[in-house]
Design a protein around this motif. Structure first.
Motif, PDB file in Angstrom:
ATOM      1  N   LEU A 104       0.840  -1.202   0.000  1.00  0.00           N
ATOM      2  CA  LEU A 104       0.000   0.000   0.000  1.00  0.00           C
ATOM      3  C   LEU A 104       0.873   1.249   0.000  1.00  0.00           C
ATOM      4  O   LEU A 104       0.639   2.181  -0.764  1.00  0.00           O
ATOM      5  CB  LEU A 104      -0.881   0.018   1.259  1.00  0.00           C
ATOM      6  N   ASN A 105       1.905   1.244   0.822  1.00  0.00           N
ATOM      7  CA  ASN A 105       2.700   2.469   0.985  1.00  0.00           C
ATOM      8  C   ASN A 105       3.549   2.786  -0.240  1.00  0.00           C
ATOM      9  O   ASN A 105       3.839   3.943  -0.510  1.00  0.00           O
ATOM     10  CB  ASN A 105       3.598   2.368   2.230  1.00  0.00           C
ATOM     11  N   ALA A 156       7.081  -6.543  12.063  1.00  0.00           N
ATOM     12  CA  ALA A 156       6.411  -7.028  13.275  1.00  0.00           C
ATOM     13  C   ALA A 156       4.986  -6.522  13.151  1.00  0.00           C
ATOM     14  O   ALA A 156       4.750  -5.490  12.512  1.00  0.00           O
ATOM     15  CB  ALA A 156       7.061  -6.479  14.536  1.00  0.00           C
ATOM     16  N   HIS A 158       1.147  -5.093  14.428  1.00  0.00           N
ATOM     17  CA  HIS A 158       0.824  -3.859  15.127  1.00  0.00           C
ATOM     18  C   HIS A 158       0.992  -3.963  16.650  1.00  0.00           C
ATOM     19  O   HIS A 158       1.549  -3.067  17.289  1.00  0.00           O
ATOM     20  CB  HIS A 158      -0.611  -3.451  14.775  1.00  0.00           C
ATOM     21  N   ARG A 170       4.513  -3.940  17.722  1.00  0.00           N
ATOM     22  CA  ARG A 170       5.093  -2.595  17.634  1.00  0.00           C
ATOM     23  C   ARG A 170       4.575  -1.698  18.764  1.00  0.00           C
ATOM     24  O   ARG A 170       5.321  -0.913  19.344  1.00  0.00           O
ATOM     25  CB  ARG A 170       4.745  -1.944  16.280  1.00  0.00           C
ATOM     26  N   ASN A 221       2.206   7.157  14.455  1.00  0.00           N
ATOM     27  CA  ASN A 221       2.051   5.897  15.192  1.00  0.00           C
ATOM     28  C   ASN A 221       3.055   5.811  16.338  1.00  0.00           C
ATOM     29  O   ASN A 221       2.720   5.324  17.420  1.00  0.00           O
ATOM     30  CB  ASN A 221       2.262   4.706  14.251  1.00  0.00           C
ATOM     31  N   THR A 222       4.273   6.273  16.111  1.00  0.00           N
ATOM     32  CA  THR A 222       5.301   6.160  17.140  1.00  0.00           C
ATOM     33  C   THR A 222       5.136   7.271  18.174  1.00  0.00           C
ATOM     34  O   THR A 222       4.891   7.020  19.361  1.00  0.00           O
ATOM     35  CB  THR A 222       6.709   6.233  16.503  1.00  0.00           C
TER      36      THR A 222
END
Ligand SMILES: Cc1cc2nc3c(=O)[nH]c(=O)nc-3n(C[C@H](O)[C@H](O)[C@H](O)COP(=O)(O)OP(=O)(O)OC[C@H]3O[C@@H](n4cnc5c(N)ncnc54)[C@H](O)[C@@H]3O)c2cc1C
Ligand code: SF4
Length: 503
Positions: free
Chosen positions: A269-270, A361, A363, A366, A403-404
């Protein structure tokens, strides 16, 4: 009027509307493999290989369609090894009348490229534009994903009934999606479809091994999709074989089982090998055909139509300030084991080693293993952000940073999540078998069997009690602190300091 279109390694769409404006006889498309993009953070060799191989396959497709492609290889002696250097060189040599770019996925790259006064195209491989998200955000005190997601469900009509209500009567089936495996483990899950390297990928593997010999990553197992056709096969395989149980086991973890029921399509997707609309519609069709339960379909669509679009919107709304947020004033260095994988703690060892090896890894690994640990340890948000950006096969700043910094570290002070994802080792025990194979015990916060997650959890609450004192959603957790005796508090803090010195 000649044009130069500069496309980056994550802009490999074969159908972008920018192609409509090109005349293959007079215009050029520039693609450049530059080492700076792999060294500004020490990029995993898997990630670099994936990007470069996908770029070379893309260039071959463009050439077949008779486009004039200026492709700069990594070991070209004239390569300046930076994106702006290669754009400048192309301008000097081709003298185009117009420069075109597609909005890059990283704010600092975008700013550099905008200094060339290009015509910038919006990236159409998303449901929403940054302007759409800014409209959504206007006048709202809080930017919660759930409300944005519901809006997107209404706009797209995905999983919506004719009465304007969500299919099945509920927007969200998250509470049905939190199972762990029983003591027998996941059993035989159909393995994901893998794509052994062809000659193009083998050449890239050699190039990456010689150029970045000290970067993490094991290329002997490289198998990710690098073309739209492969990405489609990976998606079809997921929908047929793993989507039906995806929702139920979305949060579960198990030793030596990196893939479980996950789709592994984030990099496709990315890099724009897959369009998110096609992905969601394929999952919805499987539900309509009676092959997949609603809860799994909704859970999957929510990740893509909800979370993925939401984090991108937030990124463009809040950059560049978002990069420097540190609401909890975390100042510690990232523990070395994040780069070496050497640690006695099974959960960390599993999540980190799998990441270093495959660049992958899932979700919850992570968020609730490496992310949670870093937050409670007090790692500086920039250091943990750079680790995620460097090590994951799907990492691009627009998706990695919120996200991070936001979701996993609460460094944005609650813009993204109303409370930090703080938990003891008991959460990991509930969702995995990791603790069975660990010398520590998640019930122990001090002593020889102390679990660092449990120790750090209490230490974290003690440290940030004041910050969270007005946060209603933290009140239960903070009330438990009042039950601690002074001696227990002292022991927890000493144990936490011991862990910080030794991990
Ligand atoms: C600290 C942290 C860092 C992350 N960094 C990245 C990153 O660099 N790149 C990245 O693509 N995702 C990132 N994620 C989100 C998520 O973990 C990955 O998208 C997912 O694990 C990819 O594996 P999958 O394709 O098997 O996902 P699945 O579990 O099968 O989910 C399906 C798809 O939903 C999308 N998705 C799911 N959750 C998210 C999310 N929170 N944000 C955005 N998209 C989501 C992805 O495109 C994913 O492919 C991060 C999450 C955390 C907590
Ligand atoms: S006991 Fe603690 S450190 Fe060990 S696996 Fe469980 S949560 Fe991780």
């Amino acid at each position: 009027m000649s044009k130069l279109l500069f496309l980056l390694g994550d802009q490999l769409s074969r159908t972008g509307p920018w192609f409509d404006q090109l005349n293959p006889k007079t215009d050029h498309i520039l693609l450049a493999e530059v080492s700076h993009e792999s060294t500004k953070v020490t990029s995993n060799k898997v990630r670099t290989t994936l990007f470069l191989s996908a770029m070379r396959h893309f260039a071959a497709d463009l050439e077949q369609k008779n486009y004039r492609v200026r492709y700069i290889e990594l070991d070209d002696p004239n390569n300046t090894q930076t994106l702006e250097g290669e754009l400048q060189r192309a301008i000097d040599e081709l003298s185009p009348d117009e420069i075109h770019i597609v909005r890059p996925g990283e704010d600092s790259i975008r700013k550099q490229l905008l200094t060339f006064n290009p015509i910038e195209h919006e990236d159409t491989h998303f449901f929403t534009t940054p302007a759409d998200f800014a409209d959504h955000a206007r006048g709202r005190k809080q930017l919660r994903m759930e409300y944005f997601y519901r809006e997107q469900r209404k706009i797209t009509g995905y999983l919506m009934g004719e009465d304007g209500k969500p299919t099945g009567g509920k927007w969200n089936y998250d509470h049905e999606n939190r199972s762990s495996f029983d003591k027998h483990g996941p059993g035989l899950i159909p393995p994901p479809k893998i794509f052994p390297p062809n000659q193009i990928t083998k050449d890239i593997i050699n190039l990456v091994e010689t150029t970045f010999p000290n970067h993490p990553g094991d290329l002997s197992t490289f198998h990710w999709p690098v073309t739209p056709d492969q990405a489609q096969q990976a998606l079809d395989d997921f929908i047929t074989n793993r989507l039906p149980l995806y929702g139920q086991y979305q949060d579960a973890m198990w030793t030596d089982s990196p893939w479980l029921y996950h789709s592994l399509i984030s990099s496709s997707l990315n890099l724009k090998l897959l369009d998110p609309r096609d992905v969601c519609l394929a999952a919805i069709k499987a539900y309509q055909d009676g092959l997949v339960p609603l809860s799994a379909t909704e859970g999957f669509v929510r990740q893509i139509l909800g979370w993925r679009e939401y984090v991108r919107g937030l990124y463009w709304l809040k950059m560049p300030d978002y990069l420097n947020l540190n609401a909890l004033n975390a100042q510690n260095d990232l523990p070395k084991c994040y780069w070496t994988g050497k640690t006695e703690f099974t959960c960390l060892s599993q999540a980190i080693n799998q990441t270093l090896k495959f660049g992958y890894a899932h979700h919850i690994q992570r968020l609730m293993v490496t992310g949670l640990f870093a937050m409670m340890y007090g790692v500086h948000p920039k250091q943990i952000h750079e680790w995620y950006l460097a090590t994951y096969f799907d990492a691009i700043e627009w998706v990695e940073l919120p996200n991070t910094t936001g979701m996993s570290q609460w460094a944005d002070g609650g813009i993204m999540a109303s409370k930090p994802y703080a938990a003891t080792g008991k959460y990991i025990q509930r969702m995995s078998n990791y603790c069975n194979e660990c010398p520590r015990n998640p019930s122990h916060r001090t002593g020889p069997q102390a679990c660092p997650f449990t120790t750090f959890y209490w230490d974290f609450l003690l440290q940030h009690r004041q910050t969270f004192s007005t946060n209603q959603r933290m009140s239960l957790q903070l009330r438990n602190l009042d039950r601690l005796e002074p001696q227990e508090i002292n022991d927890i803090q000493e144990e936490a300091n011991r862990f910080r010195k030794t991990i």
